[in-house]
Design an enzyme around this catalytic site. Structure first.
Site, short mmCIF file in Angstrom:
data_model
loop_
_atom_site.label_atom_id
_atom_site.label_comp_id
_atom_site.label_asym_id
_atom_site.label_seq_id
_atom_site.Cartn_x
_atom_site.Cartn_y
_atom_site.Cartn_z
N HIS A 1 0.82 -1.21 0.00
CA HIS A 1 0.00 0.00 0.00
C HIS A 1 0.86 1.26 0.00
O HIS A 1 2.03 1.23 0.37
CB HIS A 1 -0.92 0.01 1.22
CG HIS A 1 -0.17 -0.09 2.51
ND1 HIS A 1 0.53 0.97 3.06
CD2 HIS A 1 0.02 -1.13 3.35
CE1 HIS A 1 1.11 0.59 4.19
NE2 HIS A 1 0.82 -0.69 4.39
N GLU B 1 -2.93 -6.77 7.73
CA GLU B 1 -1.64 -6.72 8.42
C GLU B 1 -1.76 -7.44 9.76
O GLU B 1 -2.87 -7.71 10.24
CB GLU B 1 -1.21 -5.25 8.60
CG GLU B 1 0.13 -5.04 9.26
CD GLU B 1 1.30 -5.67 8.53
OE1 GLU B 1 1.48 -6.90 8.66
OE2 GLU B 1 2.05 -4.94 7.87
#
Length: 183
Positions: free
Chosen positions: A8, A73
């Site tokens: 990202h 995550e």
């Protein structure tokens, strides 16, 4: 199977703050990052992403992603969005056992890797020859690449995926080739 791993864009979080599954925004223009990445990607691909905003927003700029919770995550539990300075000496315990340590209420890196590799197994088993693009986070991308490249889990931390960059692996019946890293 051509596999593209994209981290990202830079997250919108202060330096020195612990974040994992905290759904923070991005600190750079998602459209600009996507425009830079597009020339690196194949003409057609299956697109998968973490549902966290910092990955999901970039993936949406690249196409219509399949969002999967397993690509999130690592979860830092009570440490989420706390400055590392406040966490104090507990960080030493994490540093001494980075794969097995769990922050209170969180998960270990091994637990995170298990869910990510579960996702990877489904993708690899169901491969149709179509390239796959994944937009996710540093931890999951380390687990995917480290596993596919046959590295011991203790070495995965050495795979430093840069924010807003792509890595390509070719997964073949005979093994995996790292074609390029952090472009």
């Amino acid at each position: 199977m051509e596999l593209h791993l994209i981290r990202h864009p830079r997250p919108d979080v202060a330096a020195g703050v612990c974040y994992g599954q905290a759904d923070v925004g991005v600190a750079e223009c998602v459209a600009t990052v996507a425009a830079r990445l597009r020339p690196l990607l194949p003409a057609g691909y299956a697109l998968h992403a973490s549902p966290l905003a910092r990955a999901r927003l970039l993936a949406a700029e690249l196409g219509a992603p399949v969002l999967d919770e397993r690509l999130r995550e690592i979860h830092f539990g009570e440490w989420e969005l706390r400055p590392y300075a406040e966490i104090g000496a507990a960080i030493d315990a994490w540093a001494s056992a980075p794969l097995d340590f769990r922050a209170p209420g969180g998960e270990s890196a091994r637990q995170m890797a298990a869910r990510v590799l579960d996702w990877l197994g489904e993708v690899v088993d169901g491969r149709s020859g179509e390239p796959v693009v994944v937009v996710a986070h540093g931890g999951p991308l380390r687990a995917i690449a480290g596993h596919l490249l046959g590295l011991p889990a203790e070495r995965w931390l050495g795979l430093d995926f840069a924010c807003g960059h792509a890595t390509r692996l070719d997964v073949e019946d005979w093994g995996v080739a790292l074609k390029w890293f952090n472009r």
